[in-house]
Design a protein around this motif. Structure first.
Motif, PDB file in Angstrom:
ATOM      1  N   LYS A  76       0.835  -1.200   0.000  1.00 55.26           N
ATOM      2  CA  LYS A  76       0.000   0.000   0.000  1.00 55.26           C
ATOM      3  C   LYS A  76       0.871   1.252   0.000  1.00 55.26           C
ATOM      4  O   LYS A  76       1.670   1.465   0.902  1.00 55.26           O
ATOM      5  CB  LYS A  76      -0.912   0.020   1.223  1.00 55.26           C
ATOM      6  N   ASP A 121      -6.593   9.592  13.736  1.00 49.53           N
ATOM      7  CA  ASP A 121      -7.869   8.891  13.918  1.00 49.53           C
ATOM      8  C   ASP A 121      -7.745   7.636  14.766  1.00 49.53           C
ATOM      9  O   ASP A 121      -8.718   7.245  15.423  1.00 49.53           O
ATOM     10  CB  ASP A 121      -8.457   8.504  12.551  1.00 49.53           C
ATOM     11  N   GLN A 122      -6.561   6.990  14.776  1.00 44.71           N
ATOM     12  CA  GLN A 122      -6.465   5.647  15.337  1.00 44.71           C
ATOM     13  C   GLN A 122      -5.475   5.482  16.481  1.00 44.71           C
ATOM     14  O   GLN A 122      -5.592   4.511  17.244  1.00 44.71           O
ATOM     15  CB  GLN A 122      -6.081   4.648  14.226  1.00 44.71           C
ATOM     16  N   ASN A 123      -4.527   6.392  16.625  1.00 52.31           N
ATOM     17  CA  ASN A 123      -3.498   6.170  17.648  1.00 52.31           C
ATOM     18  C   ASN A 123      -4.123   6.189  19.048  1.00 52.31           C
ATOM     19  O   ASN A 123      -4.799   7.156  19.423  1.00 52.31           O
ATOM     20  CB  ASN A 123      -2.416   7.248  17.540  1.00 52.31           C
ATOM     21  N   LEU A 127       0.864   4.181  13.483  1.00 56.04           N
ATOM     22  CA  LEU A 127      -0.434   4.329  12.819  1.00 56.04           C
ATOM     23  C   LEU A 127      -1.516   3.499  13.507  1.00 56.04           C
ATOM     24  O   LEU A 127      -2.702   3.675  13.221  1.00 56.04           O
ATOM     25  CB  LEU A 127      -0.318   3.904  11.355  1.00 56.04           C
ATOM     26  N   ALA A 128      -1.099   2.604  14.410  1.00 60.45           N
ATOM     27  CA  ALA A 128      -2.033   1.744  15.150  1.00 60.45           C
ATOM     28  C   ALA A 128      -2.920   0.963  14.200  1.00 60.45           C
ATOM     29  O   ALA A 128      -4.136   0.896  14.363  1.00 60.45           O
ATOM     30  CB  ALA A 128      -2.878   2.574  16.117  1.00 60.45           C
ATOM     31  N   SER A 129      -2.291   0.384  13.182  1.00 62.81           N
ATOM     32  CA  SER A 129      -3.053  -0.372  12.186  1.00 62.81           C
ATOM     33  C   SER A 129      -2.283  -1.627  11.790  1.00 62.81           C
ATOM     34  O   SER A 129      -1.102  -1.557  11.465  1.00 62.81           O
ATOM     35  CB  SER A 129      -3.328   0.488  10.953  1.00 62.81           C
ATOM     36  N   ASP A 130      -3.002  -2.750  11.798  1.00 61.45           N
ATOM     37  CA  ASP A 130      -2.408  -4.006  11.351  1.00 61.45           C
ATOM     38  C   ASP A 130      -2.939  -4.426   9.978  1.00 61.45           C
ATOM     39  O   ASP A 130      -2.597  -5.487   9.471  1.00 61.45           O
ATOM     40  CB  ASP A 130      -2.718  -5.125  12.364  1.00 61.45           C
ATOM     41  N   SER A 131      -3.808  -3.594   9.399  1.00 64.50           N
ATOM     42  CA  SER A 131      -4.473  -3.975   8.154  1.00 64.50           C
ATOM     43  C   SER A 131      -3.927  -3.251   6.935  1.00 64.50           C
ATOM     44  O   SER A 131      -4.496  -3.345   5.859  1.00 64.50           O
ATOM     45  CB  SER A 131      -5.977  -3.695   8.276  1.00 64.50           C
ATOM     46  N   LEU A 132      -2.840  -2.510   7.093  1.00 65.85           N
ATOM     47  CA  LEU A 132      -2.317  -1.736   5.968  1.00 65.85           C
ATOM     48  C   LEU A 132      -1.450  -2.573   5.042  1.00 65.85           C
ATOM     49  O   LEU A 132      -1.210  -2.205   3.903  1.00 65.85           O
ATOM     50  CB  LEU A 132      -1.500  -0.541   6.489  1.00 65.85           C
ATOM     51  N   LEU A 187      -4.358   8.977   9.479  1.00 71.75           N
ATOM     52  CA  LEU A 187      -4.557   7.683  10.127  1.00 71.75           C
ATOM     53  C   LEU A 187      -4.124   7.725  11.590  1.00 71.75           C
ATOM     54  O   LEU A 187      -4.808   7.208  12.476  1.00 71.75           O
ATOM     55  CB  LEU A 187      -3.770   6.603   9.390  1.00 71.75           C
ATOM     56  N   ASN A 236       3.842   1.034  11.436  1.00 71.87           N
ATOM     57  CA  ASN A 236       2.512   0.461  11.675  1.00 71.87           C
ATOM     58  C   ASN A 236       2.084   0.639  13.131  1.00 71.87           C
ATOM     59  O   ASN A 236       0.897   0.830  13.420  1.00 71.87           O
ATOM     60  CB  ASN A 236       2.495  -1.017  11.294  1.00 71.87           C
TER      61      ASN A 236
END
Length: 489
Positions: free
Chosen positions: A22, A35-37, A265-270, A32, A262
């Motif tokens: 991505k 919104d997510q951290n 960004l606190a995201s595991d779906s990127l 991101l 990651n």
């Protein structure tokens, strides 16, 4: 058939890998993170908490209404015994009823008047003697349900101070959020552009590998033609092997950097994040004095200190208000009762006052303690201002040095490329060794890497600089426009 299956399997893995990759611009990454951290989400919840606390403190101005239920058991009922009073007045009635002389009752004669009054006195005496002069006021068991209210009329400024303190705490919480955003922006810049640097370093290592492969091919041809010794061929082969190893190290480092990004960004779906924004550097920055003025006005840590200073001033007023009385309107109404005395009232209202006249000098010493705390915060504010200015000067000069280094490295890179080209030509003509070629290519790679590192250091220092100045949200503006030089291989 087996080859076809293997080819289809490899193709499916390749497509799957592409779907997982991505491209992410810095603006998208920052959104991101916002919104997510979880650190920012926690701080936003803290702000909501302070909003509710403001509403809670406003409720202190309104009456407090409550319902109370009480069941009581006493050792004995409460009674009032007036037997002695009856015993004292009955003889008087008997004496007057038997021996009293009365006249002037209507138009009757004295004899008739006396008889009539005596008769009435004797009857009253009998009624008094027959009455129960030991009355129960309250039975030993009773229950009561009441509604009561309390409405503060004057509290010496405590309610006003509590509301003001809640508002100041709300502003402090907002500054804490701004500070957290600034810290996380610097973290994001460090990790996002760190990944961009890592990806660029991989490309540089691959360029170096390609150069070493070409060099080994040239050396092999020269050795086969008897133009160089075997040691030169072996040196070229070693350089090629080292280049392969460095590519693998760089690729491993990219995966480590990607995991860090990651996490921010606190995201595991990127999936496989690839930075779409390039490393950059500005051509110039505005004067330092304006930045210092802006930092003193907007730096969130300074604003927090100022907020705490306000809280201490409010607390100082509250300590002084302890010398003043507290006045409140009070009321009570009986809703339901069981065996509750009919002699007691069903409702009552009134005004209460509480005024502490002496408390062992506690109030005086509390006021002095709050004054010393005010002085401590003033000194802390002075130090914070001085440290802030010094840190801004340091960062500003680092940014200036990095801009200067970028310009100097352009000339160095031009010379390194020219030297590398001439060395490779000399090797093919038998006038240079493999060592010379490897060193020349290594020098080119080092200068390119250093140039990228200068831009990375600039990007991180700029984030720290804007965070300290209290305007981290302006970072995106500095990465775009005519004042920006980007770097991409």
């Amino acid at each position: 058939m087996m080859m076809l299956l293997l080819w289809l399997s490899a193709l499916s893995l390749s497509v799957f890998g592409q779907e997982q990759e991505k491209l992410l611009s810095f603006d998208q990454a920052m959104q991101l993170m916002m919104d997510q951290n979880p650190a920012l989400l926690r701080q936003k919840e803290a702000i909501r908490q302070k909003e509710y606390e403001i509403k809670s403190k406003k409720g202190m101005r309104l009456p407090s209404v409550s319902m109370n239920a009480t069941a009581v058991a006493m050792s004995d009922p409460i009674h009032l015994d007036l037997t002695e009073v009856s015993e004292a007045i009955i003889p008087l009635y008997e004496a007057l009823g038997n021996y009293g002389e009365f006249s002037g009752v209507g138009a009757y004669s004295d004899e008739v008047s006396t008889a009539a009054v005596r008769s009435q006195l004797l009857e009253a005496g009998e009624a008094i003697e027959a009455a129960n002069w030991d009355q129960t006021i309250q039975e030993e068991y009773f229950a009561l349900v009441t509604a009561s209210f309390s409405w503060p009329i004057y509290a010496g400024g405590k309610i006003r101070s509590a509301n003001k303190a809640a508002e100041v705490n709300f502003e402090i919480s907002r500054e804490e959020l701004r500070h957290a955003e600034g810290i996380l922006l610097t973290e994001l810049v460090t990790r996002y552009y760190g990944l961009a640097l890592g990806v660029q370093v991989v490309e540089l290592r691959k360029e170096m590998l390609k150069s070493m492969e070409n060099h080994y091919s040239d050396a092999k041809k020269l050795f086969d033609n008897g133009m160089i010794a075997k040691v030169e061929l072996l040196h070229a082969q070693v350089a090629k092997s080292e280049a392969i190893s460095e590519v693998k190290k760089a690729e491993r480092n990219v995966e480590i950097l990607r995991a860090g990004l990651n996490a921010t960004l606190a995201s595991d779906s990127l999936g496989q994040v690839v930075p779409a924004s390039n490393l950059f550097i500005n051509k110039e920055l505005t004067g330092l004095a304006a930045w210092i003025d802006r930092a003193i006005e907007l730096n969130p840590q300074l604003k927090q200190i100022q907020g705490k200073k306000q809280l201490l001033e409010i607390n100082h007023k509250v300590e002084k208000s302890e010398y003043l009385p507290t006045i409140a309107a009070l009321g009570n109404y009986n809703l339901v009762d069981y065996d509750y005395s009919e002699y007691l009232p069903n409702w009552e209202v009134g005004i209460g006052l509480q005024w502490t006249l002496f408390d062992g000098m506690s109030r005086k010493n509390d006021i002095r303690a709050s004054e010393t705390m005010n002085h401590q915060v003033e000194f802390a504010e002075q130090k914070a201002n001085n440290d802030l200015k010094a840190y801004l000067v340091k960062l500003f000069n680092e940014l200036q040095m990095q801009m200067e280094q970028k310009t100097e490295l352009e000339t160095t890179l031009e010379l390194a490329n020219e030297y590398c080209s001439s060395t490779e030509k000399a090797f093919n003509e038998g006038f240079a060794t493999s060592t010379n070629v490897v060193e020349a290519n290594t020098k080119v790679m080092q200068v390119k890497t250093k140039r990228l590192k200068v831009l990375y250091d600039y990007d991180v220092a700029l984030a720290q600089f804007l965070q300290t100045a209290g305007v981290p949200d302006q970072y995106a503006q500095f990465s775009k426009g005519e004042n920006v030089i980007t770097e991409s291989l």
